[in-house]
Design a protein around this motif. Structure first.
Motif, PDB file in Angstrom:
ATOM      1  N   GLU A 265      81.509  34.496  17.241  1.00 51.34           N
ATOM      2  CA  GLU A 265      81.057  33.599  17.454  1.00 51.34           C
ATOM      3  C   GLU A 265      79.210  34.447  17.825  1.00 51.34           C
ATOM      4  O   GLU A 265      80.199  35.452  17.828  1.00 51.34           O
ATOM      5  CB  GLU A 265      80.261  33.149  18.789  1.00 51.34           C
ATOM      6  CG  GLU A 265      80.398  34.080  19.893  1.00 51.34           C
ATOM      7  CD  GLU A 265      80.888  33.205  21.312  1.00 51.34           C
ATOM      8  OE1 GLU A 265      80.201  32.154  21.421  1.00 51.34           O
ATOM      9  OE2 GLU A 265      80.757  34.375  22.120  1.00 51.34           O
ATOM     10  N   THR A 266      78.375  34.479  16.571  1.00 47.97           N
ATOM     11  CA  THR A 266      77.170  34.744  16.978  1.00 47.97           C
ATOM     12  C   THR A 266      76.411  35.502  18.088  1.00 47.97           C
ATOM     13  O   THR A 266      76.241  34.744  18.782  1.00 47.97           O
ATOM     14  CB  THR A 266      75.935  33.921  16.198  1.00 47.97           C
ATOM     15  OG1 THR A 266      76.662  33.381  15.415  1.00 47.97           O
ATOM     16  CG2 THR A 266      74.944  34.903  16.113  1.00 47.97           C
ATOM     17  N   LEU A 267      76.407  37.002  17.647  1.00 43.61           N
ATOM     18  CA  LEU A 267      75.854  37.100  19.450  1.00 43.61           C
ATOM     19  C   LEU A 267      74.755  37.532  19.602  1.00 43.61           C
ATOM     20  O   LEU A 267      73.897  37.760  20.152  1.00 43.61           O
ATOM     21  CB  LEU A 267      76.696  38.661  19.551  1.00 43.61           C
ATOM     22  CG  LEU A 267      78.033  38.631  20.366  1.00 43.61           C
ATOM     23  CD1 LEU A 267      78.726  40.183  19.973  1.00 43.61           C
ATOM     24  CD2 LEU A 267      78.622  37.997  21.290  1.00 43.61           C
ATOM     25  N   VAL A 322      70.220  36.978  22.247  1.00 39.66           N
ATOM     26  CA  VAL A 322      71.105  37.108  22.175  1.00 39.66           C
ATOM     27  C   VAL A 322      72.065  36.241  23.596  1.00 39.66           C
ATOM     28  O   VAL A 322      71.728  35.968  24.186  1.00 39.66           O
ATOM     29  CB  VAL A 322      71.385  38.458  22.754  1.00 39.66           C
ATOM     30  CG1 VAL A 322      72.702  39.181  23.399  1.00 39.66           C
ATOM     31  CG2 VAL A 322      70.354  39.147  21.901  1.00 39.66           C
ATOM     32  N   GLY A 323      73.527  35.893  23.210  1.00 37.08           N
ATOM     33  CA  GLY A 323      74.758  35.090  24.053  1.00 37.08           C
ATOM     34  C   GLY A 323      73.435  34.076  24.021  1.00 37.08           C
ATOM     35  O   GLY A 323      73.766  33.539  25.648  1.00 37.08           O
ATOM     36  N   GLY A 324      72.797  33.073  23.107  1.00 39.75           N
ATOM     37  CA  GLY A 324      72.134  31.900  24.154  1.00 39.75           C
ATOM     38  C   GLY A 324      70.958  32.172  24.430  1.00 39.75           C
ATOM     39  O   GLY A 324      70.082  31.168  25.258  1.00 39.75           O
ATOM     40  N   ARG A 325      70.224  33.734  25.024  1.00 35.57           N
ATOM     41  CA  ARG A 325      69.168  33.625  25.674  1.00 35.57           C
ATOM     42  C   ARG A 325      68.219  34.218  24.476  1.00 35.57           C
ATOM     43  O   ARG A 325      68.435  36.227  24.135  1.00 35.57           O
ATOM     44  CB  ARG A 325      69.305  34.719  26.623  1.00 35.57           C
ATOM     45  CG  ARG A 325      70.265  34.210  27.618  1.00 35.57           C
ATOM     46  CD  ARG A 325      70.672  36.024  28.766  1.00 35.57           C
ATOM     47  NE  ARG A 325      69.837  35.803  29.638  1.00 35.57           N
ATOM     48  CZ  ARG A 325      69.626  37.091  30.493  1.00 35.57           C
ATOM     49  NH1 ARG A 325      70.820  37.769  30.457  1.00 35.57           N
ATOM     50  NH2 ARG A 325      68.810  37.441  30.733  1.00 35.57           N
ATOM     51  N   ILE A 336      67.421  44.776  28.033  1.00 39.11           N
ATOM     52  CA  ILE A 336      68.721  45.369  28.533  1.00 39.11           C
ATOM     53  C   ILE A 336      69.980  44.294  29.130  1.00 39.11           C
ATOM     54  O   ILE A 336      70.453  44.314  29.078  1.00 39.11           O
ATOM     55  CB  ILE A 336      68.048  46.590  29.351  1.00 39.11           C
ATOM     56  CG1 ILE A 336      67.385  48.257  28.127  1.00 39.11           C
ATOM     57  CG2 ILE A 336      69.387  46.723  29.910  1.00 39.11           C
ATOM     58  CD1 ILE A 336      67.518  49.006  29.929  1.00 39.11           C
ATOM     59  N   ALA A 337      68.559  43.510  29.351  1.00 36.79           N
ATOM     60  CA  ALA A 337      69.162  41.803  30.555  1.00 36.79           C
ATOM     61  C   ALA A 337      69.691  41.316  29.536  1.00 36.79           C
ATOM     62  O   ALA A 337      70.464  40.789  29.477  1.00 36.79           O
ATOM     63  CB  ALA A 337      67.495  41.502  30.913  1.00 36.79           C
ATOM     64  N   GLN A 338      69.281  41.624  28.457  1.00 33.81           N
ATOM     65  CA  GLN A 338      70.190  40.119  27.337  1.00 33.81           C
ATOM     66  C   GLN A 338      71.271  41.019  26.771  1.00 33.81           C
ATOM     67  O   GLN A 338      71.899  39.744  26.392  1.00 33.81           O
ATOM     68  CB  GLN A 338      68.882  39.832  25.586  1.00 33.81           C
ATOM     69  CG  GLN A 338      67.673  39.167  26.256  1.00 33.81           C
ATOM     70  CD  GLN A 338      66.905  38.524  24.743  1.00 33.81           C
ATOM     71  OE1 GLN A 338      66.780  39.310  23.777  1.00 33.81           O
ATOM     72  NE2 GLN A 338      67.336  37.908  23.948  1.00 33.81           N
ATOM     73  N   GLY A 339      71.310  41.853  26.612  1.00 30.44           N
ATOM     74  CA  GLY A 339      72.871  42.395  26.888  1.00 30.44           C
ATOM     75  C   GLY A 339      72.505  43.863  25.072  1.00 30.44           C
ATOM     76  O   GLY A 339      73.522  43.488  24.682  1.00 30.44           O
ATOM     77  N   LEU A 340      71.290  43.821  25.012  1.00 31.07           N
ATOM     78  CA  LEU A 340      71.127  45.170  24.105  1.00 31.07           C
ATOM     79  C   LEU A 340      70.960  46.846  24.949  1.00 31.07           C
ATOM     80  O   LEU A 340      70.140  47.125  25.795  1.00 31.07           O
ATOM     81  CB  LEU A 340      69.490  45.097  23.350  1.00 31.07           C
ATOM     82  CG  LEU A 340      69.659  43.350  22.134  1.00 31.07           C
ATOM     83  CD1 LEU A 340      68.125  42.809  21.722  1.00 31.07           C
ATOM     84  CD2 LEU A 340      70.775  42.692  21.753  1.00 31.07           C
ATOM     85  N   GLY A 341      71.773  47.039  23.101  1.00 31.41           N
ATOM     86  CA  GLY A 341      71.434  48.806  23.662  1.00 31.41           C
ATOM     87  C   GLY A 341      71.139  49.489  22.547  1.00 31.41           C
ATOM     88  O   GLY A 341      71.195  49.246  21.725  1.00 31.41           O
TER      89      GLY A 341
END
Length: 511
Positions: A265-267, A322-325, A336-341
């Motif tokens: 799925e799309t991240l 990211v992940g629907g957010r 960072i809260a979205q899940g990115l680095g």
């Protein structure tokens, strides 16, 4: 003692045991002696070794940055002691270090002519300084206003300023530590041609590079360093596989060991991302299990897009999901809260706290998770650091060692480790293997494989086209701040990528 044939007799009988820094072995048993009568002045000696082998420490001793614990440096037959860099420069030794030594608050011309500005009655003659600097910059293909602040330049252009600075010294001995790491193919070609011209003029050259194709193209002889020791010296024409084996002490089966699996799925979804003067209408997706590459010439906007997606720099319009957010504003905490680095292009300025320990740097992103009531759980951070040091094979005396004293490649592993511990959904990589040896590159590629196999996604910008083609599943080509094309792994060739990268520029010139 290991005896190596050198060049032109400018450096002779060098035997050196340097202070130990991050690599405990130091540097020892390296000697050069005057060549026989059949040896010409057109020679270039290459130093090759893994990150932490002692290459940079050795040349810092030759440059007067560090003093050896024992041994002799001989120039023109006379033993010399280099207490400072000024001592080395007086003898005609100029050095381009792996990490930049620029004063970013000053102009390009002020950096090129630093300490040697033309003066009258103590007042700098700025017009003359700018004219002299411009002529030197033109030699490396850098055409810009010499009054431009260095702080406004990207890493590639700062590298060219460093090279111009060394060339302006009119050195007899030029030492170059990873000078091509941040350059595009065209800029590398120009630099290598310039090096040919310099040795034709009788300049002695010492060259350090992890790009083995450059070594075969420009070098005469290669000295292999491993764990601070000189292993052997071989012709630069030696087969690549043999050079790798000598350097790392083992064979490497695949240079780009990409493991391609099912794409999920799309991240990450970027829609209409724009910032005036930098990039316009950027839209793309990164899916689970996928490595997406950003390719293009210097100035195409790759770094700017990565930093905006992560939240480090602002953007005028667009949406990042990211992940629907979703978010439509910048901010590192939001990213960072979205899940990115983000592993940034410039590790020294943007990726590390150089005065802090390896453990503290590795724990930066996890600091909040390892704290309770404002108190940091040092034990937990230490455990995380040890795990990262072991899994990434970071060469350091201990987790408490200052990260500043690690080799460039091991510093890069610390930056990578910091984000791998945070386990992001999508990891953004900007020039992830710049200044990294071939063995460490493979380790980084395997870490990328681990991420995608665990369902994560990777977005990678790199100027190394073979790397982009070898590692990425899809390649987005940028030119002048826009995405001008997309290639699948099967479609991607260096010619295909470059054809897209230059089309926008050529179209602009036509009008």
């Amino acid at each position: 003692m290991e005896t190596l044939q050198a060049f032109r007799g400018l450096l002779q009988a060098l035997s050196k045991r340097c202070r130990s820094f991050a690599n405990a072995a130091g540097v020892s048993s390296l000697a050069t002696k005057r060549p026989g009568p059949t040896r010409t002045s057109r020679a270039l000696h290459v130093l090759l070794g893994e990150n932490g082998a002692g290459k940079s420490t050795l040349i810092k001793c030759l440059a007067g940055v560090h003093q050896p614990d024992e041994g002799v440096i001989t120039v023109d037959g006379d033993p010399v002691v280099l207490h400072t860099t000024a001592d080395a420069e007086k003898l005609g030794i100029a050095t381009i270090h792996q990490e930049f030594n620029l004063v970013t608050e000053l102009s390009v011309a002020e950096n090129v002519m630093l300490g040697r500005q033309p003066r009258v009655a103590g007042i700098i003659k700025k017009a003359e300084m700018n004219k002299t600097a411009s002529a030197t910059l033109a030699k490396v293909g850098l055409h810009l206003d010499p009054r431009t602040p260095v702080s406004s330049l990207g890493v590639a252009r700062q590298q060219l300023v460093e090279i111009a600075k060394a060339l302006s010294l009119d050195a007899r001995i030029l030492i170059m530590d990873e000078p091509t790491a941040a350059l595009t193919d065209d800029e590398v070609d120009r630099l290598l041609s310039l090096m040919d011209e310099l040795r034709a003029q009788g300049v002695a050259l010492i060259f350090i590079s992890h790009h083995l194709d450059e070594i075969r193209r420009i070098g005469d002889r290669v000295t292999i360093l491993r764990d601070g020791e000189s292993v052997t010296t071989v012709p630069a024409s030696t087969e690549t596989d043999e050079l790798v084996r000598l350097m790392v002490g083992r064979s490497i089966d695949a240079q780009y060991p990409r493991v391609r699996g099912e794409v999920g799925e799309t991240l990450l979804k970027v829609e209409g991302l724009s910032r005036k003067g930098s990039f316009d209408d950027i839209s793309f997706e990164v899916r689970a299990g996928e490595v997406v590459g950003l390719a293009g010439l210097v100035g195409a906007g790759r770094t700017e897009v990565l930093r905006a997606v992560f939240g480090a720099d602002r953007f005028d319009r667009g949406t990042i999901t990211v992940g629907g957010r979703s978010r439509s504003h910048s901010g590192v905490e939001r990213g960072i809260a979205q899940g990115l680095g983000l592993v940034p292009e410039d590790r020294k300025q943007q990726g590390l706290v150089l005065g802090a320990s390896v453990a503290d740097n590795l724990g930066l992103v996890k600091l909040k998770d390892a704290s309770k009531g404002g108190i940091v759980n040092r034990g937990k951070l230490a455990d995380l650091a040890r795990r990262a040091i072991d899994s990434l094979r970071i060469r350091t005396p201990s987790a408490k060692a200052t990260v500043r004293n690690l080799s460039g490649g091991n510093q890069q592993k610390v930056v990578m480790g910091k984000w791998l511990l945070a386990d992001p959904t999508v990891l953004l990589l900007d020039e992830p293997t710049r200044g990294v040896d071939v063995g460490a590159k493979v380790e980084i590629y395997n870490l990328i494989n681990d991420m995608t196999q665990s369902g994560r996604g990777v977005l990678m910008a790199s100027s190394d086209l073979p790397e982009v083609i070898g590692i990425c599943d899809r390649i987005l080509v940028m030119a002048q701040g826009r995405i001008v094309g997309e290639l699948t792994h099967e479609q991607a060739t260096q010619d295909a990528v470059m054809a897209l990268a230059v089309q926008e520029r050529e179209s602009t010139r036509a009008h």
